[in-house]
Design an enzyme around this catalytic site. Sequence first.
Site, mmCIF file in Angstrom:
data_model
loop_
_atom_site.group_PDB
_atom_site.id
_atom_site.type_symbol
_atom_site.label_atom_id
_atom_site.label_comp_id
_atom_site.label_asym_id
_atom_site.label_seq_id
_atom_site.Cartn_x
_atom_site.Cartn_y
_atom_site.Cartn_z
ATOM 1 N N GLU A 181 0.934 -0.874 0.120
ATOM 2 C CA GLU A 181 0.040 0.078 0.130
ATOM 3 C C GLU A 181 1.216 1.275 -0.078
ATOM 4 O O GLU A 181 0.376 2.405 -0.395
ATOM 5 C CB GLU A 181 -0.709 0.188 1.178
ATOM 6 C CG GLU A 181 -2.332 -0.418 0.877
ATOM 7 C CD GLU A 181 -3.276 -0.375 -0.248
ATOM 8 O OE1 GLU A 181 -2.756 0.859 -0.468
ATOM 9 O OE2 GLU A 181 -4.241 -1.102 0.025
ATOM 10 N N LYS A 209 -3.223 10.539 1.829
ATOM 11 C CA LYS A 209 -4.844 10.488 2.517
ATOM 12 C C LYS A 209 -6.043 11.415 3.177
ATOM 13 O O LYS A 209 -6.867 11.116 2.461
ATOM 14 C CB LYS A 209 -4.513 8.575 2.610
ATOM 15 C CG LYS A 209 -6.177 7.881 3.101
ATOM 16 C CD LYS A 209 -6.131 6.963 3.418
ATOM 17 C CE LYS A 209 -8.025 6.247 3.129
ATOM 18 N NZ LYS A 209 -8.395 5.011 2.885
ATOM 19 N N HIS A 246 -4.246 -8.348 0.982
ATOM 20 C CA HIS A 246 -4.041 -7.310 -0.147
ATOM 21 C C HIS A 246 -2.643 -7.161 -0.679
ATOM 22 O O HIS A 246 -2.997 -6.310 -1.821
ATOM 23 C CB HIS A 246 -5.100 -7.341 1.163
ATOM 24 C CG HIS A 246 -5.344 -5.442 0.337
ATOM 25 N ND1 HIS A 246 -5.846 -4.977 -0.916
ATOM 26 C CD2 HIS A 246 -4.844 -4.122 1.088
ATOM 27 C CE1 HIS A 246 -6.703 -4.246 -1.273
ATOM 28 N NE2 HIS A 246 -5.574 -3.432 0.062
HETATM 29 N N1 GLY Z 1 -9.198 2.100 1.149
HETATM 30 C C1 GLY Z 1 -9.125 3.270 0.243
HETATM 31 C C2 GLY Z 1 -10.190 4.352 0.895
HETATM 32 O O1 GLY Z 1 -10.105 3.946 2.140
HETATM 33 O O2 GLY Z 1 -10.421 4.827 -0.208
#
Ligand code: GLY
Length: 343
Positions: A181, A209, A246
């Site tokens: 990831e 993120k 994953h």
């Molecule tokens: N794991 C992708 C998201 O949180 O959108």
Amino acid sequence: MNRVTVRLPGEGVDRSYEVVVGSGALALLDGLLDALDTSPKRIAVVSQAGLPVTVSSTRECHRFMIGDGEHHKTLDTIQELCRGFASAGITRNDVVVAVGGGMVTDVAGFAAASYHRGIRVVHVPTTLLGMIDAAIGGKTGVNLPEGKNLVGAFWQPSGVLCDLDVLSTLPDREVRCGNGEMAKYHFLTGENLSALNLGERVARCVEIKAEVVASDERESGRRAILNYGHTLAHALETASEHRLAHGEAVAIGLLFAARLAERLGRISSERVEQHRIVIEDDYGLATTIPQVASPAEFVALMGRDKKAVDGLTFVLDGPSGIEVVANVDAVVVRELLDELVGS
Ligand code: GLY
């Protein structure tokens, strides 16, 4: 400590929260709970047996263990947890504290989203993958026999504590999964994450993120770029009956996505090589597509991906950066798979 704010303004309510990344972050739990609008009397700690992490709090603390593995990520587990919360007298002002990997934060988050129509949750991810992905952004859910994560809710945590000390005991395979990831983030912004130490890198991934989630919390568009490498990865996980984890599958899916983008004339061979260097050389991850399905079966599985609303859908690199590309020509995908599966 590095502190990253996930900014989520709501109508009349600011739902923003802080992700703390650093050595010893776990010790900040009580402070985080004290700082909440209405501080809870009790916490419901949801975790798994055998984790080398113990959460302590001055509050009344009720502990709930869930099983390990995807086959425990079910509505039955949600029912068990919610019944446990009710028996323990957990009220709507109390807080669920999820301590574990992505499976624990997904399940405990969904139980928190459902119990009393939603109580607060704090995530304490204990894996690299949990810290940089699963615990951030509010996706929660469980599997159905018909597919992964088919039932769930967007339920943002009130805070996330990423204690880097717990990473020192992570089994090799978990490290590989986190690295799969993490490799993805190298391509989302184009910056050189390899120059950062682990703590800085985790914090930077969280920041990247957080920015994407803040711009599209419910994945009506841009958030889907976080699924870079995931189209083939999901097919690999399904075809291998989850023998491939994953993050391992994402590593393979990332290089495949880069090769597909090159085949479609979107990026150069040099850019593909940059992907290979990060994934294989920097993180030491395997990228060969295992023969767990035939090329035709992979194409069929990818066509059923829940992100695919218009033909074969991939997240691909290109002149404008990483973006969602629908209706990718199945013949091109199939030809590339014919060349790459098992080689
Ligand atoms: N794991 C992708 C998201 O949180 O959108």
